[in-house]
Design an enzyme around this catalytic site. Structure first.
Site, mmCIF file in Angstrom:
data_model
loop_
_atom_site.group_PDB
_atom_site.id
_atom_site.type_symbol
_atom_site.label_atom_id
_atom_site.label_comp_id
_atom_site.label_asym_id
_atom_site.label_seq_id
_atom_site.Cartn_x
_atom_site.Cartn_y
_atom_site.Cartn_z
ATOM 1 N N TRP A 102 0.852 -1.210 0.000
ATOM 2 C CA TRP A 102 0.000 0.000 0.000
ATOM 3 C C TRP A 102 0.877 1.245 0.000
ATOM 4 O O TRP A 102 0.610 2.201 -0.728
ATOM 5 C CB TRP A 102 -0.953 -0.014 1.184
ATOM 6 C CG TRP A 102 -1.930 -1.149 1.129
ATOM 7 C CD1 TRP A 102 -2.083 -2.136 2.055
ATOM 8 C CD2 TRP A 102 -2.894 -1.422 0.092
ATOM 9 N NE1 TRP A 102 -3.070 -3.008 1.659
ATOM 10 C CE2 TRP A 102 -3.579 -2.596 0.464
ATOM 11 C CE3 TRP A 102 -3.225 -0.801 -1.107
ATOM 12 C CZ2 TRP A 102 -4.583 -3.163 -0.318
ATOM 13 C CZ3 TRP A 102 -4.230 -1.357 -1.898
ATOM 14 C CH2 TRP A 102 -4.892 -2.521 -1.504
ATOM 15 N N ASP A 172 -1.648 6.784 5.922
ATOM 16 C CA ASP A 172 -2.731 5.866 5.560
ATOM 17 C C ASP A 172 -3.017 5.035 6.815
ATOM 18 O O ASP A 172 -2.155 4.280 7.274
ATOM 19 C CB ASP A 172 -2.236 4.971 4.406
ATOM 20 C CG ASP A 172 -3.253 3.920 3.978
ATOM 21 O OD1 ASP A 172 -4.288 3.770 4.648
ATOM 22 O OD2 ASP A 172 -2.981 3.233 2.964
ATOM 23 N N LYS A 196 -12.184 -1.899 6.892
ATOM 24 C CA LYS A 196 -11.455 -2.691 7.880
ATOM 25 C C LYS A 196 -12.057 -2.503 9.277
ATOM 26 O O LYS A 196 -12.330 -3.471 9.950
ATOM 27 C CB LYS A 196 -9.971 -2.305 7.915
ATOM 28 C CG LYS A 196 -9.094 -2.923 6.822
ATOM 29 C CD LYS A 196 -9.359 -2.429 5.433
ATOM 30 C CE LYS A 196 -8.635 -3.153 4.348
ATOM 31 N NZ LYS A 196 -7.711 -2.331 3.574
HETATM 32 C C1 LIG Z 1 -7.142 -1.963 2.332
HETATM 33 C C2 LIG Z 1 -6.110 -0.942 2.306
HETATM 34 C C3 LIG Z 1 -5.991 -0.021 1.260
HETATM 35 C C4 LIG Z 1 -6.869 -0.051 0.040
HETATM 36 O O1 LIG Z 1 -8.116 0.436 0.369
HETATM 37 P P1 LIG Z 1 -9.252 0.632 -0.741
HETATM 38 O O2 LIG Z 1 -10.324 1.274 0.091
HETATM 39 O O3 LIG Z 1 -9.610 -0.729 -1.239
HETATM 40 O O4 LIG Z 1 -8.733 1.507 -1.795
HETATM 41 C C5 LIG Z 1 -5.007 0.938 1.333
HETATM 42 N N1 LIG Z 1 -4.183 1.007 2.388
HETATM 43 C C6 LIG Z 1 -4.266 0.127 3.407
HETATM 44 C C7 LIG Z 1 -3.328 0.244 4.546
HETATM 45 C C8 LIG Z 1 -5.229 -0.868 3.392
HETATM 46 O O5 LIG Z 1 -5.312 -1.732 4.412
#
Ligand SMILES: *Cc1c(COP(=O)(O)O)cnc(C)c1O
Length: 360
Positions: A102, A172, A196
């Site tokens: 990511w 993030d 999540k």
């Molecule tokens: C799941 C995840 C993403 C991607 O998220 P989307 O909403 O599917 O774009 C990005 N960064 C992290 C840390 C994630 O766990």
């Protein structure tokens, strides 16, 4: 069939209490005679829902007044572009710590819009640790430093923030939002896809310092400009109404538990149950260095691919689903987000013990 313990990395479990409330309100929300799904986002009932959700999020995360809270779409992945388009406009430079896929995607996307630089990476050891940095490693002219706080695939977490001096820090927090208290004032931007720890997929939460809004590059599409959404209370266009409503129920559920301090205690206890077992097991072992372990995502292996596959299949049959690890790590991964009850982890460990006895 009974509900299973779902260890999926995302979308993942939601609190049963939230699902029951939503089920009870599915056909008629309050006295409106309609489902939240069917409601105009311009109605006073919906306005109350989104405002209350924001107020509760501000309350539980202790978000300072000088930060905007936005409910957007496009997932965390859209933020990989939105952050550089809006923030990389001063010196057109940003620094990145690469702790997994990511983080790397955020870096690659930013590189399309400016000078993106890798400051440190843990790729050399399959991202099984968090690389150490000092303030001198970062470019003082960088418009921001980007980190992925909790690495969903590899199971690592920044337990301490990198010292970036005065450079705005962007994180993030998709897979650790609401898992424990976080000092929002240390960040320029925090963002998270909801699926999540917050809600069904479809809403993305962005928490941004207000003075960083309004400096987007000229090429920025209207929908990717934070100002568009900040000026319109996340209602420039139709927001993901139902997801925001569920997020609101989850915020209330966290408040009832006692807030993020309490959530952290519960999460640390759950993680400890699993890590203690892994550290003493003759068959299973964790893949991450102990000091950087995530309390949300716990990857582990037996060292034997066939045995891993057998474990995942038998676990599934016993009601522990989605334990297969990410293809880049192999083995297993148990994602134990807020909504995973402690009982689910205790039962998983009991199951692992039995599997170990039968297969040692
Ligand atoms: C799941 C995840 C993403 C991607 O998220 P989307 O909403 O599917 O774009 C990005 N960064 C992290 C840390 C994630 O766990």
């Amino acid at each position: 069939m009974a509900r299973v313990y779902n260890f999926s990395a995302g979308p993942s479990m939601l609190p049963e209490e939230v699902l029951k409330t939503a089920a009870g309100e599915m056909l008629e929300y309050g006295a409106t005679g309609q489902s939240v799904m069917e409601m105009s986002h311009r109605s006073k009932e919906y306005d109350a829902i989104i405002k209350q959700a924001e107020a509760d999020l501000r309350d539980i995360m202790n978000i300072p007044e000088n930060y905007e809270v936005l409910f957007l779409q496009g997932g965390a992945s859209t933020q990989f572009a939105m952050v550089p388009l809006n923030l990389m406009s001063r010196n057109n430079k940003a620094d990145f710590i690469i702790t997994g896929q990511w983080a790397n995607k955020a870096y690659k996307e930013a590189a399309r819009y400016g000078n993106a630089r890798v400051v440190a990476s843990s790729e050399d050891k399959t991202y099984s640790y968090i690389p150490k940095t000092t303030a001198e490693d970062f470019d003082r002219d960088a418009d921001y430093v980007h980190i992925c706080m909790n690495n969903t695939i590899y199971g690592t977490k920044f337990h301490e923030l990198p010292d970036v001096g005065d450079i705005p820090l962007v994180a993030d927090i998709s897979s650790c939002i609401l898992s424990e208290p976080i000092d929002v004032s240390k960040f320029a931007v925090l963002y998270a896809g909801a699926q999540k720890n917050v809600a069904p997929a479809g809403v993305t939460i962005v928490i941004i310092r207000k003075d960083l809004i309004g400096n987007a590059m000229g090429i920025t599409p209207t929908m990717l400009n934070y100002k568009t959404h900040a000026d319109n209370g996340s209602m420039f266009n139709t927001p993901p109404c139902y997801c925001i409503y569920i997020a609101g129920l989850v915020f209330k559920w966290i408040k009832k538990i006692g807030g993020l301090g309490e959530m952290k205690k519960i999460n640390e206890n759950k993680a400890k149950i699993l890590y203690d077992f892994l550290d003493n097991s003759k068959l299973f072992k964790g893949t991450v260095v102990p000091e950087d372990r995530s309390i949300m995502n716990v990857p582990f292996v037996t060292g034997n691919e066939e045995l891993d596959a057998k474990f995942v299949a038998e676990a599934k049959a016993a009601g522990f689903v989605n334990l297969k690890g990410h293809r880049s790590v192999g083995g297993m991964r148990a994602s134990i987000y807020n909504a995973m009850p402690t009982e689910g982890v205790i039962k998983l460990v009991e199951f692992m013990k039995k599997f170990e006895e039968e297969n040692a």
